[in-house]
Every structure is written in structure tokens, then in C-alpha cells.
Design an enzyme around this catalytic site. Structure first.
Site, short mmCIF file in Angstrom:
data_model
loop_
_atom_site.label_atom_id
_atom_site.label_comp_id
_atom_site.label_asym_id
_atom_site.label_seq_id
_atom_site.Cartn_x
_atom_site.Cartn_y
_atom_site.Cartn_z
N HIS A 1 1.12 9.76 4.61
CA HIS A 1 0.62 9.55 3.25
C HIS A 1 -0.36 10.63 2.85
O HIS A 1 -1.30 10.40 2.08
CB HIS A 1 -0.05 8.18 3.12
CG HIS A 1 0.90 7.03 3.27
ND1 HIS A 1 1.59 6.48 2.22
CD2 HIS A 1 1.28 6.35 4.37
CE1 HIS A 1 2.35 5.47 2.66
NE2 HIS A 1 2.19 5.38 3.95
N ASN B 1 3.04 -0.59 -0.13
CA ASN B 1 4.05 0.43 -0.45
C ASN B 1 4.84 -0.01 -1.67
O ASN B 1 4.71 -1.16 -2.11
CB ASN B 1 5.02 0.60 0.73
CG ASN B 1 4.45 1.49 1.84
OD1 ASN B 1 3.53 2.27 1.62
ND2 ASN B 1 5.01 1.35 3.04
N TYR C 1 -6.20 2.17 10.93
CA TYR C 1 -6.85 2.78 9.75
C TYR C 1 -8.32 3.05 10.04
O TYR C 1 -8.86 4.12 9.73
CB TYR C 1 -6.70 1.88 8.53
CG TYR C 1 -5.29 1.75 8.05
CD1 TYR C 1 -4.32 1.10 8.83
CD2 TYR C 1 -4.88 2.29 6.85
CE1 TYR C 1 -3.01 0.99 8.40
CE2 TYR C 1 -3.57 2.17 6.41
CZ TYR C 1 -2.65 1.52 7.20
OH TYR C 1 -1.34 1.42 6.79
#
Ligand code: HDE
Length: 696
Positions: free
Chosen positions: A79, A152, A366
């Protein structure tokens, strides 16, 4: 034709001097070093004599170049290429029955947010329009802490277990020994991996569909993908799937169009989002949830903890509870868009995770990746990441780039410092604080995939067979395109074997497109089931046809009919569309009667691929002058080939003829009324497709 005055020079849209810039503040701003020392000269380095060597003591030169040398940070490992905007969420329907999260119970409250859209495979500098999944990451600055719903534009994923994510990304990104292709799945390693991972088949159907070539970030749906839980004030849990539905509808490009846009404007989606917001056309989505009790989840023929499965909305309707509006562009791309850190672990009390093994892995990744990307454990103090709607305090201290100046001695608890009249610091809140669903579990440690995850083809079949014939042809053609780029024939054959478990006609169409004999079907762990079709999974026909948020390019020439141009502009803008005037020269044209008309774009740099529909309003001479111009012929040919509405003044007909444009419902003469063109401009001319391209 409605009489309307000749068009004024088109109002410059944003980015072309359209904004009214604030005048600079009166007091002259002095350039200083990063430490505040005002500088007398920012043009010359310090030298021993005008032509002598530069001196080491030139701290201004050294500081400036050293800072420049270290301006880049590691891009996101996936991304990497993204674009963002600020906005707000407004709750319109309370979920108090299911969740104690204030953002889901306080109707009418607007919560600030930051949303970043992205591709997956390409690097930060790659293009906006490859065939790829699009990230849809939303950071809600709620009054109970940030909630990062990092989704998404496709509701399922390639893999079921997070442990396969590094393999998936290594396989899809550029190949390790050669450093290409950039931002493309059409290559050996991706399809080799996918063919050996039947669980990816459902996602492949989506990735080969038009969902993966969106027209705009503003025209795509968003999904939370993983199953989460909502917890009410009694800690009762309800499973939830999150959805964003665009008010502008879902729209895609044609694959040939997406390829050409990549060349004409690599920043197409980024520019589209930025210009729309700058022009006050704020993109908006309805925010919705699918809610299931444990019993309802148990009754489904598939496991909702499996991220390769979706819950058809005909089975569990989406309850729309609010809206997301994006209404402010970032002030600084690096500071905000590049430094934004999204963490699925950021959830307010009342939202919780499920045991979905894909989500479980994300809960680690993350938080971890921000350390290498932003270089400090204090990345939450970067303004775009800071909790806004609520105070945040704890007893964590120090670390690089610590910008908080804590007072007192309380960096531990329990402590009794308040007994000495000091500030003892914050304490936990057992009632209001975040609580986790008390999931009963007596399990043995295993490295196993649940048997309930073993059906890899039924949902792929559901998606494919739910599509219109138009969309099925696009999926088959995309598979032919991608597998044609694969150099390993055994990889192509393995994919064909898998496709036979999805749909025999699909597999046959792809085999024909590859000129390969159809191999035997691969052995499916679970025999594929025929599920009831879900029309909600389509794009074509799902939303009303509209020009809202779309752009129409009008190619004009000297001597063109200004009244006709004005009529087209009035009709398109009245329908919610935006007009761009394209001319052979950026200085514009002189219309019939002598009036000047400025252009927004020069022909060679404004091909029809960047517009949703086009009109050609030319004079006889102007048309003749363009008959040998490749850009003009391509403008008409591509608009026609990409199934767009195409209007033309009678004098422009010779150019259409030479470009191979044949009359059909979507090719509208502008010789008396605009309605036919407007109707054609609101959608794509699907009936034209078999005449302009061979599909698998
Ligand atoms: Fe991500 N994902 N992801 N992902 N993801 C990242 O975190 C990861 C997955 C998504 O605009 C990374 O900050 C794992 C699904 C978006 O900044 C990283 C797995 C979905 C973004 C990461 C997945 C997503 C990321 C890299 C498999 C849809 C961009 C940069 C278990 C629900 C966020 C970063 C932004 C970014 C890990 C799969 C969405 C590496 C381990 C499924 C939109 O941490």
C-alpha cells in the site's frame, strides 16, 4: 436547441489558479536555520574567495543539504502508493443495542476522520491505475480514542492465515532477481503462488473483475473485510462486517483505458480526489454494517472467521447507520498522507476483534511496521496520528522524538504520590475502559487450518455466476491477459485446472483465450456448492446512471459554434458533471463570431481516456486541420473504443469517420438537442463492446 449564450472562458478549476490565494502576511518571513538563526543569504555557499573552495564552517549549507539527504523515509511495504483526505463521519442510526462505542450510539455527532486510499503492489512512485486491490483506510478520531478501520475495496482477501502474507506480497511484487514488473500481478511468481493456493481463488475472481480497475477512489465501495465484534454495555457480543457505499456509485474503467491512463496521467486517481474536494464536490459514502449473532453465524454454510468468504447481503442485509464525507485535502502530502499510521488495534470500547486468523496477524503487523517506517515508538505524536477527540495519557515515557513534556515523578503505578500532594498520574477505568469479549475457550495448541475453511471454490463460483455477462467476459479476458504474461506453461495449466472448479465455461473460455487444451480439474478439498446468486456483487446496473462527479471533455477548434458549446456545458453541468475544454493549443480558440474560448487542456496532453464522455464541437476547417492529427483521431477512437458517450457537431463527422467511429446509441449528433448525448454520457455503451474488442 435551448438558446444559451456563448460560454464565458471556462472557470478555471482548482489547480489552475482557480483558488483565491490568501495574500502573503505583511511581515516578511525570514529564512532561518532549523534552530532559528536568521540567514542573510540563501543563494550562495560560504567560500574562501568568490572562486575559492567552500568552507566546512558553512553551517547553513551543511544543515540544508544534510536535511535534504535524509528527507525520504521507508515507503509502506504494501500500500505504498496512496492518496488521502480529511473529513467526518456522522452517525444517523444508533447501534446502542449492539455497541457501547459512542461513535456508534450518538446520532448526529460528527467525528473527524482521515482516509487514505491506496494500491497494494506498486511502490510509492508507481501509477494509480494498475489492476490491483485498493486500500480503504479510515482513521476516526473518536472521543474514546482513534478507531482505524483499515479496509479494502474488495470484501475478501487472497489468504486465510496471516502467516502467508509475506509470501503473497513477495509473489505479487516485482520479481526478486530482476526488479520488475512494477505494480502488476501479470507475472510468473504471482500466478505460481496463486495456483498453489486454491484459497485465493475467490479473491482472484474479484481481482480479475472490474473492481480492480476503479474509475475513481470516489466511485468504489469499501469493506472492513475481516469479521469484528460489537460489544454492548453488558459485554454481549455481535459479529459485524463493515461497508462503505459511494453516493456516486461504483464505476470502473475498461482495461485498455486503465493501461492508457497510466501513461497519460500516472496520478489520475490522486488528482481526481484532490480536484473534486478542491472544487467542493465532496465525495460521500454511506457507512453500513452486517450484524450476526453467534447462532446466526453458526447457521451459515461457511465460516465467518475465514477472510476468503463474504456474507451475501441478500442473506444478511446491510444496515446503513451513517455517512462518511471527505471535505478537506491534506495541507502537506508527506506530513499527513505519508506519515499516517493506521493500526487495526486502534478500536474504541464497544468494538472488538474476532478470531479471524488474518485479522489476528494484522493486529501485530501494523504496530510493528510503523517502527521501521516512522522510526520512533512515538509515531502516535505525529499530528495526523494524534488522538484528537479525547485526552490520552498513560505512564509510558521517553523514546526518540518524545515531544511531550511530562511533569512530576509518576511514571509508574500503583503509586501513592498523591498522598504526598503530588500528581499520581492516570489510572485504569474498569467500567469505561476497553474490554475484550470474554470468549470461552478450552483449546490445545495446534498449527492447523480449520476444516471449516476448506471450501475454496463455492464463493468464487458465487461471485463469478452473480456477475452480468458483460462482467463475466471482463473476468475471463483479464485472466487471459494476465496468464498470457506468464512464461511458465505449467503455471497456466495449474490455474486452468483450478478454474474448472469455479465454473467450467469460465475455464473453457480462458483455455481458448490461451490456446491451451483444458487440463483435468484440480482436486477440490470440498466439492464446490452452487450458492444462490447475489446481484449485489455486480457493478453494472447496481447504481443509477449519472454524470454526478464525472468529467466531460469537449474538443473544440477555431470557428466552432460557441452557442452549441455553451448548450453542452449547461446541460452537463446541470446534470452534476464537470466540463473541460480541450483545444489544439492551450491558448484556446476563436469561436465563430470572434469570441475567444480558453482551453483547460491541450489536445496531446488531454486524451479522451481521462474523461468519462466526450463531445467534438469543430468547425469544417477546424475538423479538416485535425484529420491527420494522431491525437485528435485517438481522442475519438479511444472514446468510442472505451464505450463512452460521444457527441459531435455535424462538421466533426469526417474526423469520426476517419477514426473508425460507427454510429450507435452512444454516438449522438449535436444538431438540435443534447438529451441523447447526456443519456449516453451517463454510462458506458456496453452493447458496443463486442464490436470494438474481442473478449474471452
Ligand atoms: Fe494490510 N498492511 N495487512 N491489509 N493494509 C499494511 O501497515 C497486513 C490486509 C491494508 O493507508 C501495512 O502501515 C497483514 C487486509 C491497508 O497506511 C502492514 C495482512 C486488508 C493498508 C500490513 C494484511 C489490509 C495496509 C503496511 C495479512 C483489508 C494501508 C503499511 C494478515 C482489510 C494503510 C502499514 C495505509 C497496510 C499488514 C492484509 C488493508 C504491512 C499482515 C486483509 C488499507 O502492516
Amino acid at each position: 436547441m435551448s438558446k444559451s449564450k456563448s460560454p464565458e472562458a471556462p472557470r478555471p478549476t482548482s489547480g489552475q489558479g482557480g483558488e483565491t490565494h490568501q495574500t502573503a502576511s505583511a511581515a516578511e518571513q525570514r529564512i532561518t536555520t532549523n534552530h532559528g538563526v536568521p540567514l542573510s543569504d540563501n543563494q550562495n555557499s560560504l567560500k574562501a574567495g568568490e572562486r575559492g573552495p567552500t568552507l566546512l564552517e558553512d553551517f547553513a549549507l551543511r544543515e540544508k543539504i544534510q536535511h535534504f539527504d535524509h528527507e525520504r523515509i521507508p515507503e509502506r511495504i504494501v500500500h505504498a502508493r496512496g492518496s488521502a483526505a480529511h473529513g467526518y463521519f456522522e452517525l444517523t442510526d444508533s447501534l446502542a443495542e449492539f455497541s457501547r462505542a459512542k461513535i456508534l450510539t450518538e446520532v448526529g455527532v460528527k467525528t473527524e476522520l482521515f482516509t487514505r486510499f491506496s494500491t497494494v503492489a506498486g511502490g510509492a512512485g508507481s501509477v494509480d491505475t494498475p489492476r490491483d486491490v485498493r486500500g480503504f483506510a479510515v482513521k476516526f478520531y473518536t472521543k474514546e480514542g482513534n478507531w482505524d478501520l483499515v479496509g479494502n475495496n474488495i470484501p475478501v482477501f487472497f489468504i486465510q492465515d496471516a502467516i502467508k502474507f509475506p509470501d503473497l506480497i513477495h509473489a505479487v511484487k516485482m520479481e526478486a532477481d530482476r526488479g520488475y514488473p512494477q505494480a502488476a500481478s501479470a507475472h510468473d511468481t504471482f500466478w505460481d503462488f496463486i495456483g498453489l493456493m486454491p484459497e485465493a481463488t475467490h479473491m482472484i475472481m474479484w481481482a480479475m473483475s472490474d473492481r480492480a480497475i476503479p474509475r475513481s477512489f470516489r466511485m468504489m465501495e469499501g469493506f472492513g473485510v475481516n469479521t469484528f465484534r460489537l460489544l454492548n454495555d453488558k459485554d454481549e457480543a455481535t459479529f459485524v462486517k463493515f461497508h462503505w457505499r459511494p453516493k456516486l456509485g461504483t464505476q470502473s474503467t475498461c482495461w485498455d483505458e486503465a493501461i492508457k491512463i497510466a501513461g497519460a496521467d500516472p496520478d489520475y486517481h490522486r488528482r481526481d480526489l484532490h480536484e473534486a474536494i478542491a472544487a467542493g464536490q465532496f465525495p460521500e459514502w454511506e457507512f453500513g454494517v452486517q450484524l450476526l449473532s453467534q447462532n446466526e453465524a453458526d447457521a451459515l454454510p461457511f465460516d465467518i472467521l475465514d477472510a476468503t468468504k463474504l456474507i451475501p447481503e441478500e442473506l444478511v442485509p446491510i444496515r446503513f447507520i451513517g455517512r462518511v464525507v471527505l471535505n478537506r485535502n491534506p495541507d502537506n502530502f508527506f506530513a499527513e498522507t505519508e506519515q499516517a499510521a493506521f493500526l487495526p488495534t486502534n478500536m474504541p470500547p464497544g468494538v472488538d476483534v474476532s478470531e479471524d486468523p488474518l485479522l489476528q496477524g494484522r493486529l501485530f503487523s501494523y504496530q510493528d511496521t510503523q517502527l521501521s517506517r516512522l522510526g520512533t515508538v512515538n509515531f502516535h505524536q505525529i499530528p495526523v496520528n494524534k488522538a484528537k477527540g479525547c485526552p490520552f495519557q498513560n505512564l509510558q515515557r521517553d523514546g526518540q522524538m518524545q515531544t511531550q513534556v511530562f511533569k512530576g515523578r509518576a511514571n509508574y503505578e500503583p503509586n501513592s504520590l498523591n498522598e504526598a500532594g503530588e500528581d499520581g498520574g492516570p489510572r485504569e477505568d474498569p467500567n469505561g475502559g476497553f474490554r475484550t469479549f470474554a470468549l470461552p475457550m478450552e483449546q490445545t495448541k495446534v498449527r492447523l487450518r480449520s476444516k471449516s475453511f476448506a471450501d475454496h471454490y463455492s464463493h468464487a463460483r458465487l461471485f463469478f455466476r452473480s456477475q452480468t455477462e458483460i462482467e463475466q467476459a471482463h473476468i475471463a479476458s483479464a485472466l487471459v491477459f494476465e496468464l498470457s504474461k506468464v512464461s511458465l506453461e505449467h503455471v497456466r495449466l495449474r490455474m486452468l485446472s483450478n478454474l474448472r472448479n469455479v465454473d467450467e465455461t469460465l475455464a473453457a473460455r480462458v483455455a481458448t483465450g490461451l490456446n491451451l487444451e483444458l487440463p483435468t480439474a484440480s482436486v477440490a478439498a470440498v466439492a464446490p456448492q452452487n450458492m444462490k446468486a447475489s446481484p449485489a456483487l455486480r457493478i453494472v446496473g447496481k447504481y443509477p446512471e449519472t454524470l454526478q462527479g464525472r468529467t466531460v471533455g469537449i474538443l473544440v477548434s477555431d470557428g466552432a459554434d460557441g452557442d452549441l458549446i455553451g448548450a453542452v456545458m449547461k446541460a452537463v453541468e446541470g446534470d452534476g458533471g464537470t466540463i473541460k475544454i480541450v483545444a489544439p493549443r492551450i491558448g484556446g480558440v476563436t469561436l465563430k463570431g470572434g469570441k475567444k474560448l480558453k482551453a483547460n487542456g491541450q489536445l496531446a496532453g488531454s486524451p479522451s481516456v481521462i474523461f468519462d464522455a466526450v463531445a467534438l464541437v469543430l468547425s469544417k476547417e477546424g475538423c479538416a486541420a485535425l484529420l491527420n492529427d494522431g491525437a485528435a483521431l485517438g481522442f475519438a477512437m479511444d472514446a468510442f473504443g472505451h464505450l463512452k458517450g460521444l457527441g459531435f457537431s455535424p462538421e466533426a463527422k469526417p474526423l469520426l469517420d476517419k477514426a473508425g467511429v460507427v454510429p450507435d446509441e452512444g454516438v449522438a449528433p449535436l444538431n438540435g438537442e443534447i438529451a441523447a448525448f447526456l443519456k449516453a454520457a451517463r454510462t458506458r455503451q456496453w452493447a458496443r463492446e463486442p464490436k470494438v474488442r474481442s473478449l474471452a
